[in-house]
Motif scaffolding. Structure first.
Motif, PDB file in Angstrom:
ATOM      1  N   SER A 257      -7.024 -15.027   7.527  1.00  9.60           N
ATOM      2  CA  SER A 257      -5.673 -15.179   6.975  1.00  9.60           C
ATOM      3  C   SER A 257      -5.441 -14.266   5.761  1.00  9.60           C
ATOM      4  O   SER A 257      -4.311 -14.007   5.373  1.00  9.60           O
ATOM      5  N   GLN A 258      -6.522 -13.798   5.150  1.00 13.33           N
ATOM      6  CA  GLN A 258      -6.365 -12.938   3.964  1.00 13.33           C
ATOM      7  C   GLN A 258      -6.103 -11.488   4.345  1.00 13.33           C
ATOM      8  O   GLN A 258      -5.692 -10.680   3.501  1.00 13.33           O
ATOM      9  N   LYS A 259      -6.339 -11.186   5.606  1.00 13.27           N
ATOM     10  CA  LYS A 259      -6.244  -9.797   6.045  1.00 13.27           C
ATOM     11  C   LYS A 259      -4.837  -9.251   5.830  1.00 13.27           C
ATOM     12  O   LYS A 259      -4.665  -8.159   5.283  1.00 13.27           O
ATOM     13  N   GLY A 260      -3.863 -10.058   6.243  1.00 11.13           N
ATOM     14  CA  GLY A 260      -2.479  -9.616   6.147  1.00 11.13           C
ATOM     15  C   GLY A 260      -2.062  -9.325   4.714  1.00 11.13           C
ATOM     16  O   GLY A 260      -1.309  -8.387   4.453  1.00 11.13           O
ATOM     17  N   GLY A 264      -0.954  -5.769   3.820  1.00 10.98           N
ATOM     18  CA  GLY A 264       0.459  -5.672   3.458  1.00 10.98           C
ATOM     19  C   GLY A 264       1.344  -5.304   4.628  1.00 10.98           C
ATOM     20  O   GLY A 264       0.859  -4.896   5.686  1.00 10.98           O
ATOM     21  N   PRO A 265       2.687  -5.446   4.443  1.00 12.59           N
ATOM     22  CA  PRO A 265       3.619  -5.115   5.518  1.00 12.59           C
ATOM     23  C   PRO A 265       3.485  -3.646   5.911  1.00 12.59           C
ATOM     24  O   PRO A 265       3.482  -2.778   5.047  1.00 12.59           O
ATOM     25  N   LYS A 266       3.312  -3.417   7.182  1.00 10.84           N
ATOM     26  CA  LYS A 266       3.139  -2.064   7.736  1.00 10.84           C
ATOM     27  C   LYS A 266       1.972  -1.315   7.081  1.00 10.84           C
ATOM     28  O   LYS A 266       1.981  -0.078   6.990  1.00 10.84           O
ATOM     29  N   GLY A 267       1.015  -2.067   6.548  1.00 12.64           N
ATOM     30  CA  GLY A 267      -0.170  -1.428   5.966  1.00 12.64           C
ATOM     31  C   GLY A 267       0.071  -0.792   4.618  1.00 12.64           C
ATOM     32  O   GLY A 267      -0.797  -0.086   4.089  1.00 12.64           O
ATOM     33  N   GLN A 268       1.238  -1.073   4.026  1.00 13.12           N
ATOM     34  CA  GLN A 268       1.611  -0.369   2.805  1.00 13.12           C
ATOM     35  C   GLN A 268       0.694  -0.696   1.627  1.00 13.12           C
ATOM     36  O   GLN A 268       0.333   0.171   0.836  1.00 13.12           O
ATOM     37  N   ASN A 272      -1.570   1.885  -0.580  1.00 12.51           N
ATOM     38  CA  ASN A 272      -1.474   2.074  -2.036  1.00 12.51           C
ATOM     39  C   ASN A 272      -2.829   1.908  -2.716  1.00 12.51           C
ATOM     40  O   ASN A 272      -3.157   2.656  -3.639  1.00 12.51           O
ATOM     41  N   VAL A 273      -3.587   0.914  -2.251  1.00 12.64           N
ATOM     42  CA  VAL A 273      -4.931   0.706  -2.806  1.00 12.64           C
ATOM     43  C   VAL A 273      -5.763   1.971  -2.593  1.00 12.64           C
ATOM     44  O   VAL A 273      -6.432   2.460  -3.504  1.00 12.64           O
TER      45      VAL A 273
END
Ligand SMILES: Nc1nc2c(ncn2[C@@H]2O[C@H](COP(=O)(O)OP(=O)(O)OP(=O)(O)O)[C@@H](O)[C@H]2O)c(=O)[nH]1
Ligand SMILES: [Mg+2]
Length: 313
Positions: A257-260, A264-268, A272-273
């Protein structure tokens, strides 16, 4: 409350001073300020530091090796217990202990617990470092200095020094070094000139990625994140004047559940990280980097001895 700076022609001193304190007290930020470069990652999340990080201060009269430790806290996981063990092993070995207490937070049970433990280490001088002084007014600071003095006496020892500092404004940071040095034994430098840390490059890179990943995540997630650099290879077929280093790293979390959240939305978010971490890694290594970051679940790794070992704890 202060010791004179040793004469320039006095004996050369060298040794270890560790910073201990509650999570978030400002130990790593202070270590970086004293060394003059970032050797330890920092964040506003508690329990950022997860292993001892050595930062080296070179001076004509001394070599002061700072040992930044994880914040001492009430452990809730096996990882927490391991981190506390690391702190205890460290303070038993150093020449001076610097107990960091934030100027802007009341002394609490956590601090008293640490002070009582320190009282058992009889021979080692203890310096109280009142951190983050830029966050309080003069009166508040004066009160805190008195409370810190009392904390020592109630635990049954005298501070060798009580020093207020701000790692952010730089106030009194070099004074702190001046006060720590006379508490070190006489001896030659322990590390080669110019070395600022003995952290392996791969570990520093993993830490920079973790630091970027901690930014902006909430609740329990910071504790769940671990980073491992799997591979670092110079890209083939690159001209000598345009090298590129490929870095493959895994960002571990504890639950699917932490993956999302991490991605982030669309991998954003993950993107950024990656961008932030890459910039810091390039600054560290002085070479362009391609950072390949993957997110993996290592179920409940903070409580699992086998996984902890695999992740280096
Ligand atoms: N204003 C101000 N903030 C500071 C100062 N020193 C540290 N901080 C902030 O306090 C937070 C915690 O700093 P760290 O250096 O990561 O604290 P730490 O004691 O190493 O924390 P753990 O590794 O989790 O035990 C960060 O957000 C820092 O920016 C300071 O002198 N002034
Ligand atoms: Mg730290």
């Amino acid at each position: 409350m202060s010791t004179a700076r040793p004469a320039a022609d006095g004996p050369h001193r060298s040794g270890f001073a560790c910073f201990v304190g509650r999570p978030n007290a400002g130990k790593s930020t202070l270590t970086n300020a004293l060394v003059g470069t970032k050797v330890a990652i920092t964040s506003n999340r508690p329990q950022t530091t997860r292993h001892t990080v050595r930062g080296i201060v070179h001076r004509p009269d001394a070599q002061l090796v700072l040992v930044d430790t994880p914040g001492l806290h009430k452990p809730r996981t096996l990882l927490g217990q391991r981190l506390n063990d690391v702190v205890r092993a460290t303070w038993a070995e150093v020449d001076v202990i610097g107990f960091c207490l934030p100027a802007n937070e009341k002394i609490g049970p956590g601090d008293r617990f640490i002070a009582n433990e320190l009282a058992q280490i009889k021979r080692t001088p203890k310096v109280a470092v009142v951190t983050k002084t830029d966050l309080v007014e003069r009166d508040g600071l004066a009160e805190q200095l008195i409370a810190v003095d009392r904390l020592g006496r109630e635990a049954g020892f005298e501070w060798a020094e009580i020093v207020p500092v701000s790692a952010v404004s730089g106030a009194q940071v070099s004074l702190l070094a001046d006060l720590l040095v006379p508490l070190l034994p006489e001896g030659p430098p322990l590390y080669p000139e110019g070395d600022l840390t003995d952290e392996p490059e791969q570990v520093m890179i993993a830490e920079l990625i973790r630091e970027a990943a901690l930014e902006g995540v909430r609740d329990e997630l910071p504790h769940s994140i671990a980073v491992v650099v799997e591979e670092m290879l110079p890209r083939e077929d690159r001209p000598a004047d345009r090298p590129l280093l490929d870095i493959h790293a895994y960002l571990y979390i504890e639950r699917p559940s932490q993956k999302g959240i991490v991605i982030g939305p669309k991998g954003q978010r993950l993107k950024n990280v990656g961008t932030t971490a890459r910039r810091h890694i390039e600054a560290l290594l002085g070479t362009p980097v391609f950072l390949d970051l993957h997110v993996k679940v290592a179920k409940d790794w903070q409580r699992d001895p086998k996984q902890l070992r695999r992740l280096g704890f």
